[in-house]
Write an enzyme that holds these catalytic residues in place. Structure first.
Site, PDB file in Angstrom:
ATOM      1  N   GLU A 249       0.878  -1.179   0.000  1.00  0.00           N
ATOM      2  CA  GLU A 249       0.000   0.000   0.000  1.00  0.00           C
ATOM      3  C   GLU A 249       0.905   1.216   0.000  1.00  0.00           C
ATOM      4  OE1 GLU A 249      -2.980   0.339  -0.696  1.00  0.00           O
ATOM      5  OE2 GLU A 249      -3.251  -1.822  -0.784  1.00  0.00           O
ATOM      6  N   CYS A 283      -1.359   9.308   3.645  1.00  0.00           N
ATOM      7  CA  CYS A 283      -1.378   8.830   2.261  1.00  0.00           C
ATOM      8  C   CYS A 283      -2.602   9.381   1.546  1.00  0.00           C
ATOM      9  CB  CYS A 283      -1.356   7.310   2.221  1.00  0.00           C
ATOM     10  SG  CYS A 283      -2.674   6.565   3.182  1.00  0.00           S
TER      11      CYS A 283
HETATM   12  P1  NAD Z   1       9.041   4.786   3.341  1.00  0.00           P
HETATM   13  O1  NAD Z   1       8.673   4.057   2.094  1.00  0.00           O
HETATM   14  O2  NAD Z   1      10.205   5.668   3.314  1.00  0.00           O
HETATM   15  O3  NAD Z   1       9.327   3.705   4.521  1.00  0.00           O
HETATM   16  C1  NAD Z   1       8.385   2.721   4.866  1.00  0.00           C
HETATM   17  C2  NAD Z   1       9.102   1.545   5.507  1.00  0.00           C
HETATM   18  O4  NAD Z   1       9.925   0.906   4.532  1.00  0.00           O
HETATM   19  C3  NAD Z   1      10.028   1.924   6.664  1.00  0.00           C
HETATM   20  O5  NAD Z   1       9.905   0.961   7.687  1.00  0.00           O
HETATM   21  C4  NAD Z   1      11.404   1.869   6.017  1.00  0.00           C
HETATM   22  O6  NAD Z   1      12.449   1.615   6.922  1.00  0.00           O
HETATM   23  C5  NAD Z   1      11.224   0.703   5.054  1.00  0.00           C
HETATM   24  N1  NAD Z   1      12.193   0.683   3.939  1.00  0.00           N
HETATM   25  C6  NAD Z   1      12.863   1.721   3.373  1.00  0.00           C
HETATM   26  N2  NAD Z   1      13.647   1.277   2.368  1.00  0.00           N
HETATM   27  C7  NAD Z   1      13.457  -0.057   2.286  1.00  0.00           C
HETATM   28  C8  NAD Z   1      13.961  -1.081   1.425  1.00  0.00           C
HETATM   29  N3  NAD Z   1      14.838  -0.812   0.443  1.00  0.00           N
HETATM   30  N4  NAD Z   1      13.530  -2.354   1.595  1.00  0.00           N
HETATM   31  C9  NAD Z   1      12.615  -2.647   2.563  1.00  0.00           C
HETATM   32  N5  NAD Z   1      12.132  -1.731   3.418  1.00  0.00           N
HETATM   33  C10 NAD Z   1      12.528  -0.452   3.283  1.00  0.00           C
HETATM   34  O7  NAD Z   1       7.719   5.552   3.825  1.00  0.00           O
HETATM   35  P2  NAD Z   1       7.490   6.549   5.053  1.00  0.00           P
HETATM   36  O8  NAD Z   1       8.233   7.815   4.819  1.00  0.00           O
HETATM   37  O9  NAD Z   1       7.695   5.841   6.342  1.00  0.00           O
HETATM   38  O10 NAD Z   1       5.925   6.814   4.909  1.00  0.00           O
HETATM   39  C11 NAD Z   1       5.385   7.716   3.993  1.00  0.00           C
HETATM   40  C12 NAD Z   1       4.853   7.038   2.743  1.00  0.00           C
HETATM   41  O11 NAD Z   1       3.952   5.995   3.102  1.00  0.00           O
HETATM   42  C13 NAD Z   1       4.051   8.004   1.882  1.00  0.00           C
HETATM   43  O12 NAD Z   1       4.336   7.773   0.535  1.00  0.00           O
HETATM   44  C14 NAD Z   1       2.600   7.609   2.207  1.00  0.00           C
HETATM   45  O13 NAD Z   1       1.683   7.972   1.202  1.00  0.00           O
HETATM   46  C15 NAD Z   1       2.728   6.136   2.376  1.00  0.00           C
HETATM   47  N6  NAD Z   1       1.622   5.573   3.154  1.00  0.00           N
HETATM   48  C16 NAD Z   1       0.702   4.787   2.503  1.00  0.00           C
HETATM   49  C17 NAD Z   1      -0.387   4.276   3.191  1.00  0.00           C
HETATM   50  C18 NAD Z   1      -1.427   3.431   2.494  1.00  0.00           C
HETATM   51  O14 NAD Z   1      -2.154   2.720   3.165  1.00  0.00           O
HETATM   52  N7  NAD Z   1      -1.540   3.496   1.179  1.00  0.00           N
HETATM   53  C19 NAD Z   1      -0.539   4.562   4.557  1.00  0.00           C
HETATM   54  C20 NAD Z   1       0.431   5.360   5.190  1.00  0.00           C
HETATM   55  C21 NAD Z   1       1.510   5.859   4.473  1.00  0.00           C
END
Ligand code: NAD
Length: 497
Positions: A249, A283
């Protein structure tokens, strides 16, 4: 405080002894704690513990598994306020929103506890009268839950609840921006009676811990919520492992569409909540207000007036509407898109961005940036996720225009339509691309028993929260013959002659 990983029922440091800090985004001098900076070896230990715990957990009664979540709810209810305050301090969410986040986590736990006494499959008709046929759900195995910072309690529960209650074991990696809230989820599940190895917590960043977790050969499902950039990397990793499923997501470029017949006070309030709740870092936050040309001048004027009144400050203060952004990268991104709006011809109505003075210097505080922009298919600022209070107000003339302006993005997550005309709302419902649609409401607001997820770059088509059950279980067919001879479907002969 010194946080730990939780592996096989033990609270342990990372193998390397390396740590990272969690700091309050409203006051960078406030160190919340240190946490293990885990690496591939720590991840491997956690996955092995989850693998080992799987057979016994899967064999347990679904109802007994659910009872862990009932215990969890009782414990969280007692500490609701303390957890909400920790959340406001760790991620900068206004206290009222932090309380709602904890409440949503409780709702998810209540939901999964409740479903354990509902059917776990279906009884299905058969062509053969003497045959009984069933659909039964089987857990997939080890689920890796990788979560973002912005709902640091509710989103882990969305992913962990369905996974665990259906008999999977889990390795959970919370965001490096909210490790304390991640630790709290694991701590309370331990207190609620989760057996050793069934839930494992690995702290750390994306490169060191997230990537090796997603890539681990013994992980069966990666349930990820976060940005498109990371989600698409995870999908690629999973595509190389034939047994592994990725449920992602991701982000959104959402909008509020205001028609000419709208109740203007609802429209303004919906726009305000969509743009500024969680400081634009949901999001489903809307950075695009698509407003009918007849209402446009007045709407712009009133929206700017309201934007000036947004109370920005200490997330723990009850009067605060907007806390800070989460980190330096978030603020840099907002500044980048504010500049892009200027370059792409935006007419600035409210010059927002980085806030200095007034006690804001120690945190990542920003104020709303609002601009008028005519629709232009070449514009990037109208199509890309900013994840900050950067708001374009775009005029439209016909319903076709409004739908085109909304759809012109690679994302497809959330929209709100403000109208008194059900035909217009219905047309938007049918022709826009989204996962979450709201009528006379803001584009934000989730309830755990509804699907939550988007299309296009926003999701992999397997919404999280309640509907995640479809991703973490395999639907099996089980057919039983009750006749004294074999009878086959499709008229297939069952004898030699
Ligand atoms: P992010 O993608 O930077 O990080 C999310 C998670 O992924 C963290 O735990 C991070 O450590 C991990 N991560 C980072 N690089 C990785 C890799 N290479 N491999 C595996 N894991 C890795 O996101 P964020 O800044 O924490 O959150 C914001 C984003 O999340 C925004 O784009 C927002 O729209 C989205 N979001 C989506 C939903 C939804 O339900 N659609 C809900 C909340 C947030």
């Amino acid at each position: 405080m010194k946080g730990k990983n939780f592996i096989n029922g033990q609270w342990v440091a990372s193998g390397s002894g390396e740590i990272f800090e969690s700091r309050n985004p409203a006051d960078r001098d406030d160190v919340i704690g240190t946490f293990p900076l885990s690496n591939a070896q720590d991840v491997d230990g956690a996955v092995q513990a989850a693998e080992k715990a799987f057979p016994a957990w899967r064999a347990m009664s679904r109802i007994k598994r659910g009872e862990v979540f009932d215990n969890f709810v009782q414990l969280i209810k007692k500490d609701h306020e303390e957890l909400s305050r920790l959340m406001a301090r760790e991620c900068g969410k206004a206290i009222n929103e932090s309380r709602a986040d904890v409440t949503e986590g409780i709702h998810m736990a209540q939901y999964v506890f409740g479903i354990t006494r509902t059917p776990a499959g279906d009884v299905i008709a058969s062509e053969i009268a003497e045959k009984d046929a069933y659909m039964r759900r089987h857990p997939k195995g080890v689920v890796a839950a990788i979560t973002p910072w912005n709902f640091p309690f509710a989103i882990p529960l969305w992913l962990l609840g369905p996974s665990l209650v259906e008999g999977n074991t889990v390795v959970f990696k919370p965001s490096e921006d909210t490790p304390l809230m991640g630790e709290k989820v694991a701590e309370y599940l331990e207190r609620a009676g989760i057996p050793p190895g069934v839930l494992n917590l690995v702290q750390g960043d994306g490169e060191g811990a997230g990537r090796p977790l997603a890539a681990h050969s013994d992980v069966d499902v990666v349930a990820f919520t976060g940005s498109f950039e990371v989600g698409s990397e995870i999908r690629k990793i999973c595509a190389e492992a034939p047994h592994k499923m990725a449920v992602c997501e991701m982000g959104g470029k959402n909008a509020v569409i205001v028609f000419e017949d709208a109740d203007v006070s609802i429209a303004l309030n919906a726009a305000l909540l969509s743009a500024y709740k969680t400081t634009g870092q949901r999001c489903v936050s809307s950075g695009k207000l698509i407003v009918h040309e007849t209402l446009y001048p007045k709407f712009c004027e009133e929206f700017v007036k309201l934007s000036r009144r947004v109370n920005i400050g200490d997330p723990l203060d009850e009067k605060t509407f907007m806390g800070p952004l989460i980190n330096a990268a978030g603020r840099k991104k907002m500044e980048y898109y504010n500049d892009l709006a200027r370059k792409e011809g935006g007419r600035i109505l409210l010059e927002g961005g980085t806030l200095k003075g007034r006690g804001c210097d120690k945190g990542w505080f920003v104020s709303p940036f609002v601009y008028q922009m005519d629709y232009n298919p070449q514009s990037r600022v109208l199509r890309e996720e900013v994840f900050a209070p950067n708001v374009a107000i775009v005029p439209f003339r016909t319903i076709e225009d409004a739908i085109r302006i909304y759809n012109d993005t690679d994302y497809g997550l959330a929209l709100a339509v403000i109208t008194e005309d059900y035909r217009k709302a219905r047309r938007v419902r049918e022709e826009c691309e989204y996962g979450l649609g709201y009528v006379n409401l803001p584009s934000i607001g989730a309830e755990v028993h509804l699907p939550f997820g988007g299309v296009k770059k926003s999701g992999t088509g397997m919404p999280s929260a309640a509907t995640l059950i479809d991703a973490v279980t395999h639907r099996t067919a089980w057919t039983v013959n009750n006749a004294k001879e074999i009878k086959m479907a499709q008229g297939l002969k069952a004898t030699l002659d």
